[in-house]
Scaffold this active site. Structure first.
Site, PDB file in Angstrom:
ATOM      1  N   HIS A 285       0.822   0.908   0.364  1.00 13.27           N
ATOM      2  CA  HIS A 285       0.749   0.710  -0.510  1.00 13.27           C
ATOM      3  C   HIS A 285      -1.436  -0.176  -0.848  1.00 13.27           C
ATOM      4  CE1 HIS A 285       2.862  -0.148  -4.181  1.00 13.27           C
ATOM      5  NE2 HIS A 285       3.197  -2.120  -3.900  1.00 13.27           N
TER       6      HIS A 285
ATOM      7  N   SER B  25       1.243  -1.567  -9.090  1.00 11.69           N
ATOM      8  CA  SER B  25       2.097  -1.635  -8.549  1.00 11.69           C
ATOM      9  C   SER B  25       2.878  -2.413 -10.032  1.00 11.69           C
ATOM     10  CB  SER B  25       2.256  -2.731  -7.621  1.00 11.69           C
ATOM     11  OG  SER B  25       3.310  -2.359  -6.894  1.00 11.69           O
TER      12      SER B  25
ATOM     13  N   ASP C 132       3.029   5.643   1.045  1.00 11.04           N
ATOM     14  CA  ASP C 132       3.192   4.848   0.596  1.00 11.04           C
ATOM     15  C   ASP C 132       4.422   4.658   0.845  1.00 11.04           C
ATOM     16  OD1 ASP C 132       4.012   2.438  -1.003  1.00 11.04           O
ATOM     17  OD2 ASP C 132       2.494   3.086  -2.477  1.00 11.04           O
TER      18      ASP C 132
END
Length: 333
Positions: free
Chosen positions: A241, A147, A212
């Site tokens: 996510h 991320s 996501d």
């Protein structure tokens, strides 16, 4: 206006756990640093590393006796080393790698405040420690960015031509592109991964969930398309996510990738393998369950990111739009 917009983008990017999930304590017998919630392990070292920005970041080095690679892991939002500890230990075991994780400035017990530039200094300090403190060579290091962690990962990878490999886990194209489908890179944007990925010379594995809702899967797909040396990506159907470590394909595909990049370049290939080979790479079911259990603890701490990001996005929509229009007028005027 650009400075204000960049500041707002930074606020959207960082959600350090508050309070941190751990404290630093000294072991009574050895004097070694420990994370307060975990006992001493012979193969785990806790470090405090100075950065060129004047902060000190906390690092965690896990040694594997059979390792030929070292994984430098930059974690995602709303997590710190205390929450990542068990997952890091299990990844080291199942991938047979040394693993170095760290907390960004302002995360966990690392000093300072989180910012884009601080994370670049943070990962540089950790990489320097791997080279000078543990004798790791650039060509034996795999950078892993999750991320927001894809930002410092690609910034460093773009400047290291002899890396063994890069893993991008739910990566972002850039900070602004998480919020808006902009077509070009603005100077006030942060983590411009879309521009840096093209400078990475080693094999790149991209892992992204198709469901996501924080960072759309299109970010991972575009970064994979722009990679020079593509490795077979992993698009986890239904993955969001914060839960990719729960999927059996995750550890299987990651292990296959590590085994591949540890081979001499002439023997590497990135196409699909025979089913029998895949079966040989499957870790024992019990071990895989341990990895998933460790990742559940991380997921619980990161669930709030979705909500926080949505609230932050709504609160600055109007200001960012005005800022973008102002910059456009300046550039076209």
């Amino acid at each position: 206006m650009g400075g204000v917009t960049s500041s707002m983008a930074a606020k959207l990017a960082f959600f350090p756990p508050n309070p941190p999930s751990y404290k630093l304590v000294a072991d009574e017998m050895t004097g070694l640093l420990l994370l307060s919630t975990f006992p001493h392990r012979e193969n785990v070292e806790i470090l405090k590393l100075p950065t060129r920005k004047g902060t000190e970041v906390v690092g965690m080095y896990i040694r594997h006796p059979m390792a030929t690679s070292t994984l430098l892991y930059s974690h995602g939002n709303a997590a710190d080393l205390g929450q990542m500890y068990e997952l890091f230990v299990e990844l080291s075991i199942h991938l047979r790698v040394n693993l170095m994780g760290y907390d960004y400035s302002g995360y966990g017990q690392s000093s300072g405040k989180p910012s884009e530039q601080h994370t670049y200094a943070d990962i540089e300090a950790v990489y320097k420690c791997l080279e000078e403190g543990y004798g790791a060579k650039q060509e034996d290091i795999i950078l892993y960015g999750q991320s927001v962690g894809s930002g410092p990962t690609l910034d460093l990878a773009a400047r290291l031509p002899h890396l063994r490999a890069v893993v991008l886990h739910s990566p972002i194209l850039s900070g602004l592109r998480v919020m808006y489908p902009v077509k070009k890179s603005y100077w006030f944007d942060i983590y411009k991964n879309i521009d840096k990925i093209q400078l990475v010379d080693c094999p790149v594995l991209v892992i992204h969930g198709t469901a996501d809702e924080v960072v759309d899967c299109s970010h991972g797909k575009q970064l994979w398309e722009l990679s020079k040396e593509k490795y077979e990506p992993l698009w986890l159907k239904g993955g969001n996510h914060c839960d990719l470590e729960h999927h059996p394909e995750y550890i299987r595909h990651l292990k296959k990738f590590v085994l591949t990049v540890e081979k001499p370049p002439s023997q590497r290939y990135t196409g699909s393998r025979r089913r029998s080979t895949d079966q040989q790479l499957l870790p024992p079911r019990k071990s895989t369950d341990i990895v998933f259990e460790a990742s559940r603890k991380v997921e619980r701490s990161r669930r709030s990111v979705d909500c926080c990001l949505e609230k932050s996005r709504k609160s600055v929509d109007h200001q960012l739009e005005r800022g973008r229009k102002s910059v456009d007028r300046i550039r076209t005027g």
